[in-house]
Design a protein around this motif. Structure first.
Motif, PDB file in Angstrom:
ATOM      1  N   GLY A 231      19.984   1.195  17.951  1.00 31.66           N
ATOM      2  CA  GLY A 231      19.547   2.423  17.309  1.00 31.66           C
ATOM      3  C   GLY A 231      19.684   3.679  18.129  1.00 31.66           C
ATOM      4  O   GLY A 231      19.365   4.771  17.651  1.00 31.66           O
ATOM      5  N   GLY A 232      20.134   3.568  19.359  1.00 32.32           N
ATOM      6  CA  GLY A 232      20.263   4.741  20.206  1.00 32.32           C
ATOM      7  C   GLY A 232      21.711   5.152  20.385  1.00 32.32           C
ATOM      8  O   GLY A 232      22.608   4.676  19.702  1.00 32.32           O
ATOM      9  N   GLY A 233      21.931   6.056  21.312  1.00 30.03           N
ATOM     10  CA  GLY A 233      23.280   6.496  21.602  1.00 30.03           C
ATOM     11  C   GLY A 233      23.272   7.687  22.532  1.00 30.03           C
ATOM     12  O   GLY A 233      22.216   8.157  22.970  1.00 30.03           O
ATOM     13  N   GLU A 234      24.459   8.178  22.847  1.00 31.32           N
ATOM     14  CA  GLU A 234      24.586   9.412  23.609  1.00 31.32           C
ATOM     15  C   GLU A 234      24.071  10.562  22.758  1.00 31.32           C
ATOM     16  O   GLU A 234      24.155  10.535  21.523  1.00 31.32           O
ATOM     17  N   GLN A 235      23.565  11.612  23.409  1.00 32.91           N
ATOM     18  CA  GLN A 235      22.934  12.705  22.670  1.00 32.91           C
ATOM     19  C   GLN A 235      23.412  14.060  23.172  1.00 32.91           C
ATOM     20  O   GLN A 235      23.772  14.209  24.343  1.00 32.91           O
ATOM     21  N   MET A 236      23.381  15.038  22.258  1.00 34.50           N
ATOM     22  CA  MET A 236      23.517  16.434  22.644  1.00 34.50           C
ATOM     23  C   MET A 236      22.549  17.247  21.795  1.00 34.50           C
ATOM     24  O   MET A 236      22.533  17.147  20.566  1.00 34.50           O
ATOM     25  N   TRP A 237      21.725  18.040  22.511  1.00 37.91           N
ATOM     26  CA  TRP A 237      20.733  18.887  21.847  1.00 37.91           C
ATOM     27  C   TRP A 237      21.251  20.310  21.750  1.00 37.91           C
ATOM     28  O   TRP A 237      21.660  20.910  22.753  1.00 37.91           O
ATOM     29  N   ALA A 238      21.237  20.856  20.523  1.00 34.75           N
ATOM     30  CA  ALA A 238      21.537  22.270  20.311  1.00 34.75           C
ATOM     31  C   ALA A 238      20.319  23.077  20.728  1.00 34.75           C
ATOM     32  O   ALA A 238      19.226  22.903  20.184  1.00 34.75           O
ATOM     33  N   MET A 239      20.494  23.982  21.688  1.00 33.49           N
ATOM     34  CA  MET A 239      19.359  24.721  22.255  1.00 33.49           C
ATOM     35  C   MET A 239      19.058  25.955  21.413  1.00 33.49           C
ATOM     36  O   MET A 239      19.194  27.101  21.849  1.00 33.49           O
ATOM     37  N   GLU A 240      18.629  25.687  20.200  1.00 25.72           N
ATOM     38  CA  GLU A 240      18.177  26.750  19.309  1.00 25.72           C
ATOM     39  C   GLU A 240      16.708  27.038  19.594  1.00 25.72           C
ATOM     40  O   GLU A 240      16.114  26.446  20.503  1.00 25.72           O
ATOM     41  N   GLU A 241      16.121  27.967  18.838  1.00 21.40           N
ATOM     42  CA  GLU A 241      14.709  28.267  19.070  1.00 21.40           C
ATOM     43  C   GLU A 241      13.866  27.006  18.970  1.00 21.40           C
ATOM     44  O   GLU A 241      12.959  26.787  19.778  1.00 21.40           O
ATOM     45  N   ALA A 242      14.177  26.161  17.995  1.00 18.30           N
ATOM     46  CA  ALA A 242      13.604  24.811  17.930  1.00 18.30           C
ATOM     47  C   ALA A 242      14.755  23.855  18.194  1.00 18.30           C
ATOM     48  O   ALA A 242      15.621  23.662  17.324  1.00 18.30           O
ATOM     49  N   PRO A 243      14.862  23.281  19.405  1.00 17.20           N
ATOM     50  CA  PRO A 243      16.007  22.426  19.717  1.00 17.20           C
ATOM     51  C   PRO A 243      16.157  21.291  18.712  1.00 17.20           C
ATOM     52  O   PRO A 243      15.174  20.727  18.232  1.00 17.20           O
ATOM     53  N   ARG A 244      17.419  20.986  18.393  1.00 17.10           N
ATOM     54  CA  ARG A 244      17.691  19.898  17.456  1.00 17.10           C
ATOM     55  C   ARG A 244      18.887  19.096  17.958  1.00 17.10           C
ATOM     56  O   ARG A 244      19.753  19.606  18.678  1.00 17.10           O
ATOM     57  N   LEU A 245      18.931  17.834  17.567  1.00 20.26           N
ATOM     58  CA  LEU A 245      20.053  16.982  17.925  1.00 20.26           C
ATOM     59  C   LEU A 245      21.270  17.310  17.072  1.00 20.26           C
ATOM     60  O   LEU A 245      21.158  17.473  15.846  1.00 20.26           O
ATOM     61  N   TYR A 246      22.429  17.415  17.715  1.00 23.40           N
ATOM     62  CA  TYR A 246      23.667  17.467  16.957  1.00 23.40           C
ATOM     63  C   TYR A 246      23.867  16.132  16.249  1.00 23.40           C
ATOM     64  O   TYR A 246      23.542  15.068  16.775  1.00 23.40           O
ATOM     65  N   GLY A 247      24.426  16.202  15.044  1.00 24.55           N
ATOM     66  CA  GLY A 247      24.711  15.009  14.266  1.00 24.55           C
ATOM     67  C   GLY A 247      26.101  15.046  13.689  1.00 24.55           C
ATOM     68  O   GLY A 247      26.909  15.935  14.013  1.00 24.55           O
ATOM     69  N   ALA A 248      26.374  14.086  12.819  1.00 27.18           N
ATOM     70  CA  ALA A 248      27.712  13.969  12.249  1.00 27.18           C
ATOM     71  C   ALA A 248      28.116  15.235  11.499  1.00 27.18           C
ATOM     72  O   ALA A 248      29.296  15.619  11.490  1.00 27.18           O
ATOM     73  N   GLY A 249      27.158  15.919  10.877  1.00 28.09           N
ATOM     74  CA  GLY A 249      27.475  17.140  10.156  1.00 28.09           C
ATOM     75  C   GLY A 249      27.952  18.262  11.051  1.00 28.09           C
ATOM     76  O   GLY A 249      28.589  19.213  10.573  1.00 28.09           O
ATOM     77  N   ASP A 250      27.641  18.161  12.347  1.00 29.29           N
ATOM     78  CA  ASP A 250      28.097  19.159  13.328  1.00 29.29           C
ATOM     79  C   ASP A 250      29.406  18.754  13.983  1.00 29.29           C
ATOM     80  O   ASP A 250      29.940  19.507  14.813  1.00 29.29           O
ATOM     81  N   GLY A 251      29.885  17.542  13.681  1.00 28.11           N
ATOM     82  CA  GLY A 251      31.077  17.031  14.337  1.00 28.11           C
ATOM     83  C   GLY A 251      30.793  16.103  15.498  1.00 28.11           C
ATOM     84  O   GLY A 251      31.717  15.561  16.111  1.00 28.11           O
ATOM     85  N   TRP A 252      29.503  15.900  15.834  1.00 31.57           N
ATOM     86  CA  TRP A 252      29.154  15.011  16.948  1.00 31.57           C
ATOM     87  C   TRP A 252      29.525  13.580  16.601  1.00 31.57           C
ATOM     88  O   TRP A 252      29.208  13.086  15.513  1.00 31.57           O
ATOM     89  N   ARG A 253      30.207  12.913  17.509  1.00 33.09           N
ATOM     90  CA  ARG A 253      30.603  11.519  17.323  1.00 33.09           C
ATOM     91  C   ARG A 253      29.661  10.630  18.116  1.00 33.09           C
ATOM     92  O   ARG A 253      29.687  10.623  19.345  1.00 33.09           O
ATOM     93  N   SER A 254      28.843   9.885  17.422  1.00 37.14           N
ATOM     94  CA  SER A 254      27.867   9.030  18.095  1.00 37.14           C
ATOM     95  C   SER A 254      28.571   7.843  18.737  1.00 37.14           C
ATOM     96  O   SER A 254      29.482   7.246  18.149  1.00 37.14           O
ATOM     97  N   HIS A 255      28.175   7.508  19.943  1.00 39.04           N
ATOM     98  CA  HIS A 255      28.681   6.312  20.599  1.00 39.04           C
ATOM     99  C   HIS A 255      27.645   5.818  21.591  1.00 39.04           C
ATOM    100  O   HIS A 255      26.729   6.546  21.979  1.00 39.04           O
ATOM    101  N   GLN A 256      27.783   4.558  21.992  1.00 39.53           N
ATOM    102  CA  GLN A 256      26.821   3.909  22.869  1.00 39.53           C
ATOM    103  C   GLN A 256      27.523   3.430  24.133  1.00 39.53           C
ATOM    104  O   GLN A 256      28.675   2.997  24.088  1.00 39.53           O
ATOM    105  N   LEU A 257      26.820   3.523  25.248  1.00 41.32           N
ATOM    106  CA  LEU A 257      27.291   2.953  26.500  1.00 41.32           C
ATOM    107  C   LEU A 257      26.109   2.820  27.447  1.00 41.32           C
ATOM    108  O   LEU A 257      25.016   3.324  27.185  1.00 41.32           O
TER     109      LEU A 257
END
Length: 513
Positions: A231-257
């Motif tokens: 259920g986890g994976g690599e992450q990138m947080w968009a540093m907006e006023e309320a930080p949020r995780l990038y997701g598939a709708g942003d183009g982020w490609r989820s992967h695990q390692l």
């Protein structure tokens, strides 16, 4: 004919470059030790805390006290260090540390990561450190293994991110018991209460980076799937006023390692950084997907020759385990190379036990080839944190590695050869005096190198040093700076083979040597 002669001269100079070679340096005894909570960590902070332009080493000790190693090198001679740890830094439980100038006073401070309370220390003259008692920073008892920092617009203090590993208080742990991460944003001259970055997936490296060069640093996190399991994976947080995780709708490609370390460098001069992720097994080099609007990255280790997935000597054919990773031009040929500290977690039966460090040398076509054994860096200790840094001021990048349950190792770069170099520092008015978030652009003979100034990445430790550029045969380079607020300086011609400070002077550069 003149242009043809120039090309031939450049090719001849490049072909004459010596193979990389390193020689071990005698060091004071220091070992990163401890039980399960120190299987990971073992970071190394490299920075000049006494103003002599030779960097000190602050090495995590785990269950043993951390150690500050003062640099006593004779410039251009062998690196030499003595143990001289001020009482404030002689902490146990230290997993790593990162240098940065928190209060903008021109002295480098330290963020110290621990199994326990994390600490911020104000740097003073002659490597004296004292706890910050006026920032409102409050850390509870967690197992911290990742860190990064950036300056957000109009902030008087850096934004700090702490990555927390397994929640040791979870009775159902350790598997599926990853802790939450913590983000500290300044509120005026002090820090407000931390914000949870959840879910956390057991990070071992974090990096704030302006990945698309639009003027905002987002937070990339590399996580260890050994403990998040599913259920986890690599992450990138968009540093907006309320930080949020990038997701598939942003183009982020989820992967695990089994993520251990992060490094980034623009390898092809397109202005966007490639990303190197270390792991148990293959080491992942990634680049932006061509034409992607969002943070879409693709794996290119086989194409680029950077898999480094099995030991190249020692006779152990099981998968290799990478920890700290760093880019740097070790032969000053104008192409960045890669160092990876390697070593089994402890006694993982499916991973190699004899697992030498990697030195991946970049060739003229952009592919990398292993040179660690021939270069003399093939230690079979359990490597953890590391650094590529010029320790003696001779213009060549040396190597330092903290080892688990084995002595810290340092090697001097004795490669030699025709390659030239520059070491570039940035300076501007506070609070962000070292211009974290700026980009340096350097040109030599039509070849471009770009470098983002960041705090974070690696594995549990980092450097605050002049940015080292190999120039190859070029006797000078043109430089310009894109400052953190987006202001772009004019170009400045700089002679090779020296340390230089570029100070912000409006849209111009004031140069000192």
């Amino acid at each position: 004919m003149q242009a043809e002669a120039t090309v031939i001269a450049v090719l001849l100079a490049a072909s004459a470059a010596a193979d990389p070679l390193f020689r071990p340096v005698d060091m004071p005894a220091h070992v990163y030790s401890g039980g399960w909570e120190h299987f990971v960590g073992g970071g190394l902070a490299v920075f000049d805390c006494d103003g002599d332009r030779l960097p000190e080493l602050y090495a995590a000790g785990g269950s043993a006290p951390a150690m500050l190693l003062r640099n006593r090198s004779v410039p251009m001679g062998d690196p030499a260090f003595v143990a001289d740890t001020p009482g404030a830094l002689a902490l146990t439980g230290v997993t790593g540390a990162y240098p940065l100038d928190i209060d903008g006073d021109g002295q480098l401070d330290l963020a110290v990561l621990r199994v326990g309370e994390n600490r911020l220390f104000r740097g003073g003259d002659n490597c004296i450190f004292a706890p910050f008692d006026d920032l409102g920073f409050d850390s509870d008892d967690r197992w911290t293994t990742g860190f990064s920092a950036t300056w957000e617009p109009a902030s008087g203090l850096p934004t700090l991110a702490f990555g927390n590993y397994v929640d040791r208080t979870d009775p159902d742990g350790p598997f599926r018991a990853c802790d939450v991460n913590r983000l500290y944003r300044p509120e005026g001259a002090r820090y407000g209460p931390p914000r949870d970055l959840s879910p956390g997936f057991c990070p071992l490296s974090m990096l704030f980076t302006d990945w698309d060069r639009r003027g905002r640093a987002d937070l990339r996190i590399s996580n260890d799937r050994h403990y998040y399991v599913t259920g986890g994976g690599e992450q990138m947080w968009a540093m907006e006023e309320a930080p949020r995780l990038y997701g598939a709708g942003d183009g982020w490609r989820s992967h695990q390692l089994w993520g251990m370390g992060i490094a980034q460098r623009d390898l092809d001069g397109d202005g966007l950084a490639e990303v190197f992720l270390t792991s148990m097994g293959d080491q992942r080099l990634q680049r932006r997907v061509a034409g992607a609007a969002g943070p879409a990255y693709e794996d290119v280790p086989y194409e680029m020759g950077t898999t480094a997935h099995r030991p190249y000597l020692g006779g152990d054919g099981r998968p290799s385990t990478g920890w700290h990773v760093a880019f740097g031009d070790v032969d000053n040929d104008g192409r960045d190379d890669v160092f990876i500290a390697k070593g089994n977690v402890q006694a993982m039966p499916d991973s190699a036990h004899d697992d030498p460090n990697n030195l991946l040398m970049q060739g003229p076509g952009g592919r990398f080839a292993e040179a660690g054994g021939a270069a003399g860096l093939a230690s079979l200790h359990r490597g953890r944190g590391a650094a590529l840094a010029d320790l003696n001021g001779d213009g060549w990048l040396d190597v330092a590695v903290v080892n688990r349950r084995a002595p810290l190792e340092v090697w001097r770069n004795v490669t030699g050869g025709p390659g030239h170099w520059l070491a570039v520092s940035l300076a501007q008015q506070g609070p962000n005096v070292n211009a974290v978030g700026a980009w340096i652009e350097l040109e030599t003979g039509g070849r471009r190198q770009l470098r983002e100034i960041t705090v974070g990445g690696g594995h549990a430790g980092g450097t605050a040093l002049p940015e080292h550029f190999g120039l190859g045969p070029a006797g000078s380079a043109r430089l310009r700076v894109t400052w953190p607020d987006g202001t772009v300086s004019g170009w400045q011609e700089i002679p090779a083979n020296r340390q230089v400070v570029l100070r912000r002077d409006g849209d111009a550069l004031a140069v000192s040597y």
